[in-house]
Design a protein around this motif. Structure first.
Motif, PDB file in Angstrom:
ATOM      1  N   ASN A 139       0.808  -1.241   0.000  1.00 45.15           N
ATOM      2  CA  ASN A 139       0.000   0.000   0.000  1.00 45.15           C
ATOM      3  C   ASN A 139       0.831   1.277   0.000  1.00 45.15           C
ATOM      4  OD1 ASN A 139       0.828   0.039   2.810  1.00 45.15           O
ATOM      5  ND2 ASN A 139      -0.850   1.520   3.100  1.00 45.15           N
ATOM      6  N   THR A 140       2.079   1.248   0.470  1.00 46.91           N
ATOM      7  CA  THR A 140       2.836   2.511   0.487  1.00 46.91           C
ATOM      8  C   THR A 140       3.333   2.853  -0.913  1.00 46.91           C
ATOM      9  OG1 THR A 140       4.758   1.218   1.101  1.00 46.91           O
ATOM     10  CG2 THR A 140       3.722   2.494   2.850  1.00 46.91           C
ATOM     11  N   PHE A 141       3.323   1.865  -1.824  1.00 50.67           N
ATOM     12  CA  PHE A 141       3.827   2.134  -3.175  1.00 50.67           C
ATOM     13  C   PHE A 141       2.764   1.883  -4.241  1.00 50.67           C
ATOM     14  CE2 PHE A 141       8.262   2.793  -2.255  1.00 50.67           C
ATOM     15  CZ  PHE A 141       8.473   2.086  -1.083  1.00 50.67           C
ATOM     16  N   PHE A 142       1.830   0.981  -3.976  1.00 52.04           N
ATOM     17  CA  PHE A 142       0.944   0.530  -5.058  1.00 52.04           C
ATOM     18  C   PHE A 142      -0.537   0.657  -4.708  1.00 52.04           C
ATOM     19  CE2 PHE A 142       4.496  -0.843  -7.269  1.00 52.04           C
ATOM     20  CZ  PHE A 142       5.276  -1.693  -6.499  1.00 52.04           C
ATOM     21  N   ASP A 143      -1.351   0.647  -5.799  1.00 54.40           N
ATOM     22  CA  ASP A 143      -2.804   0.531  -5.585  1.00 54.40           C
ATOM     23  C   ASP A 143      -3.174  -0.931  -5.789  1.00 54.40           C
ATOM     24  OD1 ASP A 143      -3.640   1.716  -8.939  1.00 54.40           O
ATOM     25  OD2 ASP A 143      -2.544  -0.012  -8.212  1.00 54.40           O
ATOM     26  N   ALA A 144      -4.466  -1.220  -5.629  1.00 56.52           N
ATOM     27  CA  ALA A 144      -4.903  -2.629  -5.678  1.00 56.52           C
ATOM     28  C   ALA A 144      -4.624  -3.247  -7.049  1.00 56.52           C
ATOM     29  CB  ALA A 144      -6.388  -2.693  -5.345  1.00 56.52           C
ATOM     30  N   GLY A 145      -4.715  -2.426  -8.103  1.00 52.99           N
ATOM     31  CA  GLY A 145      -4.465  -2.966  -9.459  1.00 52.99           C
ATOM     32  C   GLY A 145      -3.050  -3.468  -9.603  1.00 52.99           C
ATOM     33  N   LEU A 382      -7.896   7.803 -13.713  1.00 53.43           N
ATOM     34  CA  LEU A 382      -6.794   6.835 -13.855  1.00 53.43           C
ATOM     35  C   LEU A 382      -6.885   6.152 -15.212  1.00 53.43           C
ATOM     36  CD1 LEU A 382      -6.936   4.968 -10.390  1.00 53.43           C
ATOM     37  CD2 LEU A 382      -5.476   6.891 -11.049  1.00 53.43           C
ATOM     38  N   LEU A 383      -5.730   5.997 -15.839  1.00 50.48           N
ATOM     39  CA  LEU A 383      -5.678   5.154 -17.048  1.00 50.48           C
ATOM     40  C   LEU A 383      -4.739   4.006 -16.715  1.00 50.48           C
ATOM     41  CD1 LEU A 383      -5.205   7.783 -19.946  1.00 50.48           C
ATOM     42  CD2 LEU A 383      -7.315   6.617 -19.251  1.00 50.48           C
ATOM     43  N   VAL A 384      -5.125   2.800 -17.058  1.00 49.72           N
ATOM     44  CA  VAL A 384      -4.279   1.638 -16.726  1.00 49.72           C
ATOM     45  C   VAL A 384      -4.099   0.767 -17.957  1.00 49.72           C
ATOM     46  CG1 VAL A 384      -4.109  -0.457 -15.319  1.00 49.72           C
ATOM     47  CG2 VAL A 384      -5.073   1.630 -14.333  1.00 49.72           C
TER      48      VAL A 384
END
Ligand SMILES: Cc1cc2nc3c(=O)[nH]c(=O)nc-3n(C[C@H](O)[C@H](O)[C@H](O)COP(=O)(O)OP(=O)(O)OC[C@H]3O[C@@H](n4cnc5c(N)ncnc54)[C@H](O)[C@@H]3O)c2cc1C
Ligand SMILES: NC(=O)C1=CN([C@@H]2O[C@H](COP(=O)(O)OP(=O)(O)OC[C@H]3O[C@@H](n4cnc5c(N)ncnc54)[C@H](O)[C@@H]3O)[C@@H](O)[C@H]2O)C=CC1
Length: 446
Positions: A139-145, A382-384
């Motif tokens: 969680n400190t670096f990434f989102d759930a995706g 957001l674009l992923v």
């Protein structure tokens, strides 16, 4: 410590992205390189800022004209002085971890940030129970995706994935002089690829890998004796006999050989506070202004020990990282020199845009700007783009302008995205085409 950390093979990858190796070298290497530098190996015990005076543990006192405090931070352990709870910060603690792990069958890792991410991936031959407060890992670096993209790597055979790129040559201190001073001071933080220098292997052959417990924290940590004397001992046959037991807030209990508390850091300000009036930030760091000055005259601070107190650029946030420690140290030195020479100095460009290159689960990871939409509330888009096992690209936009990005894998997009973020170009007309894999976006915006 007789060794100091030096930055070697420095590469300016782009305007704000930089890569370097970190090498522990005898302090004499630096003294030869910089004739005006003298390295004294002694822990500072007292600072009398009004008198511009420092006292070291060996009784030596030093007067200074300008002082910069770079004493770093230490692990914010779940519980202090618990022999079953380990923190990882420096060479000593990494070697202690390696030693304990070599006899371990199961460990419990608490925390969901940089150390936990690196540890759960690198440890082999030992079962890992990983307890995180959040719904997704990292969680400190990434989102759930991004977490979803990375999770399969925890199961995959690591050897297939090991990347050629090696960013830091981490040498463990062969002299055995270790790093803790007389009173057990911590050495300098390990930094990138700390695990490449040591074997992180337990005793179990094909261990059952990593098991993640989501949305929970530690309720209680029992020693074996405390466990057997509690009502929980009815579960002894089910849980087995272990040196320690961790009860989580979701009610689950795991026996383990030891617990790793990868739960963040606390700035090392203690030796400097008594008798001085330093302004501390909420995270206990020494608050510094935009010239890296603390509230005590002629005292500066840089790295993990400080907390930036200036109004940050909309695209930058402080994170306690090597990248920022190096930039802050370099900038603080220029501020001290400018102040001595009574010359003006601008806030350095490196604080314009947050940028960080690292590696997690053996993927190259580049984080730019507000990469997790920090502080943007709902006002962002957001674009992923994700290719399983290859790359994960996430772009954060507000008002059609790029303000952050997460690049996992060899995307080669970092320089293009860094420029798009810095020049705040309106990208709304491109919509999702922006991440169309068939468009060479690098060429297009060149
Ligand atoms: C396991 C681990 C992995 C990491 N991996 C990465 C990574 O991949 N990338 C990244 O960017 N960051 C990483 N970090 C964070 C990075 O290591 C720190 O942000 C960085 O080292 C901070 O630098 P610093 O100089 O402020 O503090 P430190 O590197 O901690 O140095 C502080 C120094 O001050 C000394 N000291 C403390 N108190 C006193 C005193 N009273 N008197 C004299 N000396 C004193 C200490 O002994 C130490 O030598 C990692 C950290 C850890 C713990
Ligand atoms: N590759 C990289 O860039 C790496 C960077 N680092 C840096 O080194 C420093 C130390 O790393 P970490 O200790 O991993 O800190 P961190 O700040 O990265 O992560 C701490 C984690 O612990 C969680 N946490 C805090 N208190 C908790 C509690 N009581 N119970 C459960 N979870 C709790 C937080 O939510 C967070 O997920 C950090 O500044 C980190 O950024 C560390 C390793 C690798």
């Amino acid at each position: 410590s007789p060794l100091v950390k030096t930055v070697t093979n420095f590469k300016q990858v782009s305007k704000t992205l930089e890569e370097f190796d970190i090498e522990e070298q005898p302090s004499s290497v630096l003294e030869e390189k910089y004739p005006n530098l003298k390295v004294l190996q002694s822990a500072v015990k007292l600072l009398r800022a009004k008198e511009h005076l420092l006292q070291a543990e060996n009784g030596q006192t030093f007067h200074y004209k300008k002082l910069c405090i770079c004493s770093g931070a230490r692990p914010k352990l779940l519980t202090q002085d618990n022999p079953h709870v380990l923190g990882i910060r420096d060479t000593d603690s990494a070697q202690e971890f390696q030693k304990r792990l070599s006899k371990a069958k199961r460990i419990v890792v608490i925390g969901n940030g940089g150390i936990a991410l690196e540890l759960v991936y690198e440890v082999e031959g030992c079962e890992v129970i990983w307890a995180v407060k959040d719904k997704a890992i990292g969680n400190t670096f990434f989102d759930a995706g991004a977490a979803q993209f990375l999770i399969p790597s925890l199961e995959a055979d690591k050897k297939e994935r090991s990347l050629p790129c090696k960013r830091a040559r981490y040498t463990t201190d062969k002299t055995g002089a270790g790093h803790s001073g007389a009173s057990g001071e911590l050495g300098s933080a390990l930094g990138p690829d700390w695990h490449e220098g040591i074997e992180l292997r337990g005793t179990v052959q094909n261990s059952s890998g990593v098991h993640v417990e989501y949305e929970c924290e530690v309720d209680t940590i029992y020693t074996q004796q405390e466990f057997l004397q509690s009502q929980l001992n009815t579960k002894k046959s089910e849980l087995g006999l272990w040196p320690a037991y961790v009860q989580l807030t979701n009610g689950k209990i795991y026996g383990c050989d030891f617990v790793v508390s990868a739960t963040g850091v606390v700035p090392n300000t203690d030796p400097f506070l008594t008798g001085n009036n330093f302004e501390l930030a909420g995270d206990h760091g020494l608050r510094v202004g935009d010239h890296m000055r603390t509230s005590e005259q002629d005292v500066y601070a840089a790295g993990d020990v400080c907390t930036t107190g200036w109004e940050p650029s909309a695209l930058w946030q402080q994170m306690r990282l090597w990248t920022q420690a190096r930039q802050m140290g370099w900038y603080a030195a220029r501020c001290m020199a400018a102040d001595v020479l009574e010359e003006p100095i601008e806030l350095d460009f490196c604080f314009e845009l947050f940028s960080h290159i690292t590696k997690f689960f053996s993927y190259k990871v580049v984080l730019l700007g507000k990469f997790n939409a920090q502080g943007l509330g709902q006002d962002h888009e957001l674009l992923v783009r994700c290719t399983k096992g290859q790359e994960y690209v996430k772009v954060v936009l507000t008002g059609g302008r790029m303000v952050g990005a997460v690049l996992i894998g060899e995307t080669d997009l970092e320089e293009t995205f860094e420029n798009l973020i810095l020049n705040q170009m309106d990208l709304s007309r491109y919509g999702e085409e922006l991440l169309n894999p068939n468009i060479d976006i690098e060429d297009y915006f060149d």
